[in-house]
Design a protein around this motif. Structure first.
Motif, short mmCIF file in Angstrom:
data_model
loop_
_atom_site.label_atom_id
_atom_site.label_comp_id
_atom_site.label_asym_id
_atom_site.label_seq_id
_atom_site.Cartn_x
_atom_site.Cartn_y
_atom_site.Cartn_z
N SER A 49 0.89 -1.22 0.12
CA SER A 49 -0.14 0.07 0.01
C SER A 49 0.91 1.01 0.13
O SER A 49 2.12 1.35 0.12
N GLU A 50 0.19 2.23 -0.37
CA GLU A 50 1.06 3.60 -0.37
C GLU A 50 1.58 4.03 1.17
O GLU A 50 2.56 4.63 1.13
N SER A 51 0.68 3.78 2.05
CA SER A 51 1.19 4.04 3.35
C SER A 51 2.38 3.25 3.91
O SER A 51 3.15 3.77 4.45
N LYS A 67 5.58 4.53 2.14
CA LYS A 67 5.65 5.87 2.64
C LYS A 67 6.49 5.50 4.02
O LYS A 67 7.70 6.25 4.10
N ILE A 68 6.26 4.49 4.68
CA ILE A 68 6.92 4.06 6.02
C ILE A 68 8.09 3.38 5.64
O ILE A 68 9.41 4.05 6.36
N THR A 110 -0.27 -2.21 15.32
CA THR A 110 -0.11 -1.87 14.13
C THR A 110 1.36 -2.07 13.95
O THR A 110 1.78 -1.83 12.23
N ASN A 159 3.57 7.88 11.30
CA ASN A 159 2.24 7.69 11.59
C ASN A 159 1.98 6.54 10.81
O ASN A 159 2.02 6.19 9.62
N PRO A 192 -0.78 3.78 9.88
CA PRO A 192 -2.36 3.48 9.85
C PRO A 192 -2.98 2.24 10.42
O PRO A 192 -2.03 1.26 10.46
N GLU A 249 -7.30 0.57 7.34
CA GLU A 249 -7.24 1.61 6.16
C GLU A 249 -6.16 1.26 5.26
O GLU A 249 -6.02 1.91 4.01
N ARG A 250 -5.81 -0.03 5.32
CA ARG A 250 -4.89 -0.53 4.35
C ARG A 250 -5.00 -1.91 4.06
O ARG A 250 -4.15 -3.04 4.03
#
Length: 413
Positions: free
Chosen positions: A174-176, A179-180, A202, A336, A338, A342-343
């Protein structure tokens, strides 16, 4: 002759290897298969420098090959409008050059495999094939077939890598999650404090370990402590140590900061830290010096602090429960995380990974997660996040009487 029934199979010996490159050429892959879930799984598990095109019929594949120059073409033998081997012959005539053709099928008869190879297939993979096998096939032709340019730049290529997703446990495309991973490689080599925020379960500690492993402190200690689990009466002693005679029965004791010297100290649930200790932590962060309880002088230390919380610390600051100056001092870098709800696109790959990690504890070496079971996982809201997913799958493995994991084994409490 009976075609094997396909479903989402997790029969792998190890997770795929992901390498992030300075130069990321897009290797173009066409999958021609009438099973939508096979397209979904391949899309989720391909390394980031692959671009996937999906076709469900032979006619669609012929159109795509008129428009695209492809590096790999994956063909199912059994298509709704044409036999896959006949399509292979057509495509080879249309797509000349360095394209690698790979047959994928539920058929395992020798005569079909021989015919496919004679017709120009470089590989023949029988479903269910593993992600590891597919990745190995791609890498074989990327690095050994000179008709396809190598993906590494002459100047040296790799600037930082997550060489194995099992190493960090950071699963997902995922995009999140992308990014992490990027933040880890940016913040890891730095020396500033990092504040990781996110709901319980998480994976905040996994991210902290990844930061440690990408830092210059990777050879030093990694010490994790849950601030909510330490009684206020001994909090200062636990962090900074004590000198002999500081209080009744006190001995010379090394605290967590000194134990983590030249390494990383992870303060989990930092929002639970008492105000009386917060002011002393701020002084340590600013001066890189601790003073054990009862000691007459301080000790210099070299420790990087990473903290995490499932609270909104800015709200805690406004409510007077957390020092504003400490909040800013801990919040040099921010990650942050998620919640899993949300993913959800990461759930199939997470499920594969978690099943793989736990399979050694059970007599069956491979498991089949049925479509309806995966659907049930995707529809759940996951209040416990990845930790809950891990527990749900472990419970399903324990209850399973066969390699098949159906929806009746997916239970939530």
């Amino acid at each position: 002759m009976k075609k094997n029934q396909t479903s989402i199979q997790f029969a792998f010996s190890s997770p795929p290897s992901y390498t992030f490159l300075r130069v990321l050429p897009m290797w173009k892959v066409l999958l021609v298969d009438d099973e939508p879930r096979d397209h979904a799984i391949l899309n989720l598990t391909l390394p980031p420098y692959f671009e996937l095109y999906s076709c469900y019929t032979g006619q669609e594949a012929l159109v795509v090959l008129e428009q695209k120059e492809l590096h790999f073409v994956l063909l199912d033998v059994d298509l709704p409008d044409i036999n896959g081997i006949e399509l292979l012959k057509l495509l080879r005539r249309k797509q000349e050059g360095g394209t690698v053709f790979i047959m994928v099928s539920g058929y395992n008869e020798p005569e079909i495999i021989v015919e496919a190879v004679k017709s120009g297939a470089a590989e023949y993979l029988v479903k269910p094939y593993s992600i590891e096998t597919m990745n190995r096939v791609f890498q074989k032709y990327i690095h050994q077939t000179r008709q396809i340019p190598l993906p590494l730049a002459d100047t040296g290529g790799i600037v930082g890598s997550i060489q194995n997703i099992e190493e960090f446990g950071l699963i997902g495309k995922s995009e999140s999650m992308r990014k992490i991973r990027e933040q880890i490689h940016r913040f890891g080599p730095a020396e500033g404090t990092v504040l990781i925020t996110g709901e319980s379960g998480t994976g905040k500690e996994l991210i902290t370990r990844a930061l440690h492993q990408t830092s210059r402190r990777r050879e030093g200690p990694f010490i994790a402590v849950n601030c909510g689990a330490i009684p206020e009466s001994i909090f200062e002693t636990e962090l900074f140590g004590s000198a002999e005679g500081a209080y009744t029965d006190a001995t010379n004791r090394i605290g967590l900061f000194e134990t983590a010297n030249r390494g990383t100290l992870f303060l989990d649930e930092v929002g639970e830290m008492p105000l009386s200790v917060q002011v002393k932590l701020l002084r340590v962060l600013e001066e890189q010096e601790i003073r054990p309880v009862g000691a007459s002088k301080g000790k210099k230390i070299d420790v990087r602090v990473v903290s995490a919380t499932n609270q909104d610390l800015s709200t805690a600051v406004e409510g007077g429960r957390f020092r504003r100056d400490l909040y800013y001092r801990l919040n040099v870098f921010r990650i942050n995380v998620p919640p899993l709800r949300e993913r959800k696109e990461d759930i199939p790959l997470l499920a594969y990974y978690l099943l793989h990690m736990q399979k050694s504890r059970y007599p069956t070496s491979s498991f089949c997660l049925k479509d309806l079971a995966l659907k049930k996982l995707l529809e759940h809201s996951w209040p416990g996040n990845v930790r809950e997913l891990k527990n749900v799958l472990e419970r399903a493995l324990c209850l399973a009487d066969s390699p098949d994991i159906g929806p009746e084994l997916i239970t939530f409490y």
